[in-house]
Design a protein around this motif. Structure first.
Motif, short mmCIF file in Angstrom:
data_model
loop_
_atom_site.label_atom_id
_atom_site.label_comp_id
_atom_site.label_asym_id
_atom_site.label_seq_id
_atom_site.Cartn_x
_atom_site.Cartn_y
_atom_site.Cartn_z
N CYS A 143 0.90 -1.32 0.02
CA CYS A 143 -0.10 0.02 -0.05
C CYS A 143 0.73 1.23 0.18
O CYS A 143 1.48 1.48 1.10
CB CYS A 143 -1.00 0.05 1.20
SG CYS A 143 -2.07 1.05 1.36
N ALA B 190 -2.12 6.16 1.43
CA ALA B 190 -2.95 6.26 2.68
C ALA B 190 -3.30 7.58 3.01
O ALA B 190 -4.32 7.97 3.49
CB ALA B 190 -2.06 5.51 3.92
N ARG C 114 -9.50 5.69 6.36
CA ARG C 114 -8.67 4.75 6.60
C ARG C 114 -8.74 3.78 7.64
O ARG C 114 -8.63 2.56 7.70
CB ARG C 114 -7.46 5.57 7.08
CG ARG C 114 -6.65 6.39 5.91
CD ARG C 114 -5.14 6.94 6.35
NE ARG C 114 -5.29 7.48 7.67
CZ ARG C 114 -4.99 8.68 7.84
NH1 ARG C 114 -4.78 9.68 6.72
NH2 ARG C 114 -4.97 9.33 8.86
N GLU C 115 -9.17 4.22 8.79
CA GLU C 115 -9.66 3.35 9.99
C GLU C 115 -10.75 2.51 9.82
O GLU C 115 -10.71 1.29 10.23
CB GLU C 115 -9.87 4.32 11.08
CG GLU C 115 -8.66 5.17 11.73
CD GLU C 115 -8.81 6.12 12.92
OE1 GLU C 115 -9.42 5.81 13.79
OE2 GLU C 115 -8.74 7.35 12.25
N LEU D 287 -10.24 1.32 4.91
CA LEU D 287 -8.87 0.77 4.39
C LEU D 287 -8.02 -0.11 5.16
O LEU D 287 -7.85 -1.35 4.57
CB LEU D 287 -7.86 1.90 4.24
CG LEU D 287 -6.74 1.54 3.38
CD1 LEU D 287 -6.74 1.10 2.03
CD2 LEU D 287 -5.62 2.79 3.51
N TRP D 288 -7.90 -0.19 6.07
CA TRP D 288 -6.75 -0.92 7.09
C TRP D 288 -7.67 -2.10 7.61
O TRP D 288 -6.99 -3.27 7.17
CB TRP D 288 -6.42 -0.37 8.23
CG TRP D 288 -5.43 0.89 8.01
CD1 TRP D 288 -5.65 2.09 8.58
CD2 TRP D 288 -4.30 1.27 7.17
NE1 TRP D 288 -4.77 2.82 8.16
CE2 TRP D 288 -3.91 2.42 7.30
CE3 TRP D 288 -3.70 0.39 6.12
CZ2 TRP D 288 -2.96 3.02 6.52
CZ3 TRP D 288 -2.74 0.83 5.57
CH2 TRP D 288 -2.37 2.15 5.59
N VAL E 46 4.04 -0.61 3.67
CA VAL E 46 3.52 0.59 3.55
C VAL E 46 4.57 1.69 3.59
O VAL E 46 5.46 1.29 4.48
CB VAL E 46 2.49 0.62 4.81
CG1 VAL E 46 2.87 0.69 6.08
CG2 VAL E 46 1.56 1.98 4.53
N THR F 117 -4.71 15.97 1.13
CA THR F 117 -4.19 14.94 1.77
C THR F 117 -4.46 15.26 3.28
O THR F 117 -4.60 16.17 3.53
CB THR F 117 -2.59 14.74 1.76
OG1 THR F 117 -2.06 15.93 2.22
CG2 THR F 117 -2.38 14.55 0.11
N LEU G 276 -0.55 12.10 8.39
CA LEU G 276 -0.35 10.75 8.70
C LEU G 276 0.91 10.49 9.12
O LEU G 276 1.81 10.12 8.47
CB LEU G 276 -0.72 9.83 7.57
CG LEU G 276 -0.71 8.28 7.95
CD1 LEU G 276 -1.63 7.95 8.71
CD2 LEU G 276 -0.88 7.59 6.41
N LEU H 108 -0.28 6.46 12.18
CA LEU H 108 -0.08 5.31 11.52
C LEU H 108 -0.02 4.43 12.44
O LEU H 108 -0.59 3.13 12.10
CB LEU H 108 1.26 5.56 10.36
CG LEU H 108 1.02 4.00 9.64
CD1 LEU H 108 -0.06 4.08 8.55
CD2 LEU H 108 2.59 4.03 8.72
N GLU I 51 -3.24 3.42 13.83
CA GLU I 51 -4.49 2.93 13.21
C GLU I 51 -4.14 1.38 12.75
O GLU I 51 -4.99 0.83 12.76
CB GLU I 51 -4.35 3.76 11.81
CG GLU I 51 -4.98 5.12 11.90
CD GLU I 51 -5.03 5.84 10.91
OE1 GLU I 51 -4.61 5.44 9.61
OE2 GLU I 51 -5.26 7.10 10.75
N LEU I 52 -2.83 1.15 12.40
CA LEU I 52 -2.48 -0.07 12.11
C LEU I 52 -2.43 -1.24 13.41
O LEU I 52 -2.79 -2.21 12.80
CB LEU I 52 -0.95 -0.03 11.30
CG LEU I 52 -0.97 0.25 9.91
CD1 LEU I 52 0.49 0.27 9.54
CD2 LEU I 52 -1.96 -0.30 9.03
#
Ligand SMILES: C[S@@+](CC[C@H](N)C(=O)[O-])C[C@H]1O[C@@H](n2cnc3c(N)ncnc32)[C@H](O)[C@@H]1O
Length: 267
Positions: A116, A120, A128-129, A132-133, A148, A216, A219, A224, A227-228
């Motif tokens: 990815c 992001a 994203r939260e 995407l993830w 990433v 944008t 992040l 990041l 979130e991950l």
């Protein structure tokens, strides 16, 4: 997705210029950072936001498994399709194109490597939260690797940079990128606006100018990371002895050599 319900294509201008300006640098980046994990994939490779396929080619050339190239933009996907149409049988037999956002592609347990890159920060935090993830985690099997790109600076300065420049026939294709950061009180939340201005220069001056603006959202590394982890990933420094190190990059200037990936493992 029927055509009359498609949202406006954010890349309708950029797609035409993307490969001319970025292909060489991005392929080099992909060969440097993605070839080793692609060679080690045993189930499948997921590429989120394949774009024009600048990195898809490297993933498919280096791996031996199916490659899921997810690309919702019709304009970017058209370039990707043209690239695949002239690719080797080995590449064509394994790349599957998914023409929608990842969360709508319905991919579950199809890959042990997900890539990815360059994407992001272009999605708002809730997308994203919320989409995407979790969709990346769903597409990966437990223990799968996520590559990433590492977060860029959170608050870009309001300034202008030159895009790469290349010649096509007698004309020079080039341009600039300008960032207008979100002003107070939103400067930490964004969105910032990046305007790409593309120029075609002939012997007697400017033949054509086109521009496109992308939002944008900040992040930074902590965001990041958070979130991950919430999505079920853990950071890994090295994988079976392979550790991303800053390489000597020939293209795209000094910034590219500091643009490096991070590795995460799905729990
Ligand atoms: C800046 S381009 C990068 C393309 C490619 N990764 C590269 O580095 O050349 C970002 C791409 O991500 C795609 N994209 C945006 N949101 C997406 C989503 N939710 N799922 C999959 N792709 C997405 C866009 O359509 C666009 O082609």
């Amino acid at each position: 997705m029927s055509r009359d319900r498609e949202p406006a294509d954010q890349y309708s201008v950029t797609a035409e210029f993307y490969d001319l300006l970025h292909l060489a640098g991005y392929r080099e980046w992909a060969r440097t950072w993605l070839a080793t994990p692609a060679r080690r994939a045993r189930l499948g490779v997921l590429e989120v936001g394949a774009g024009t396929g600048a990195m898809t080619g490297v993933l498919a050339e280096e791996s031996e498994v199916p490659v899921h190239a997810v690309e919702p933009s019709r304009a970017m996907r058209s370039v990707l399709m043209g690239r695949l149409a002239t690719a080797s049988d080995r590449v064509r037999s394994r790349v599957r194109v998914h023409p929608r956002p990842l969360a709508a592609a319905g991919l579950a347990g199809v890959a042990d490597l997900a890539v990815c890159v360059n994407l992001a920060g272009g999605l708002p935090p809730d997308e994203r939260e919320g989409r995407l993830w979790p969709a990346v985690a769903r597409a990966l099997v437990p223990g799968g690797l996520l590559v990433v790109d590492s977060p860029r600076p959170e608050s870009p300065a309001a300034e202008e940079w030159a895009l790469p420049s290349t010649r096509l026939g007698p004309d020079v294709y080039t341009g600039t990128v300008r960032c207008v950061p979100a002003g107070p009180p939103d400067e930490r939340a964004g969105p910032h606006h990046w305007t790409f201005r593309y120029q075609v220069l002939g012997e007697r001056g400017t033949i054509r100018e086109e521009s496109e603006t992308f939002p944008t959202w900040p992040l930074g590394p902590e965001v990041l990371d958070q979130e991950l982890r919430v999505a079920g990933f853990l950071p890994v420094g090295a994988v079976d002895g392979w550790e991303p190190e800053a390489p000597a990059m020939a293209s795209e200037g000094a910034a590219a050599s500091t643009w490096r990936p991070e590795l995460w493992r799905r729990r």
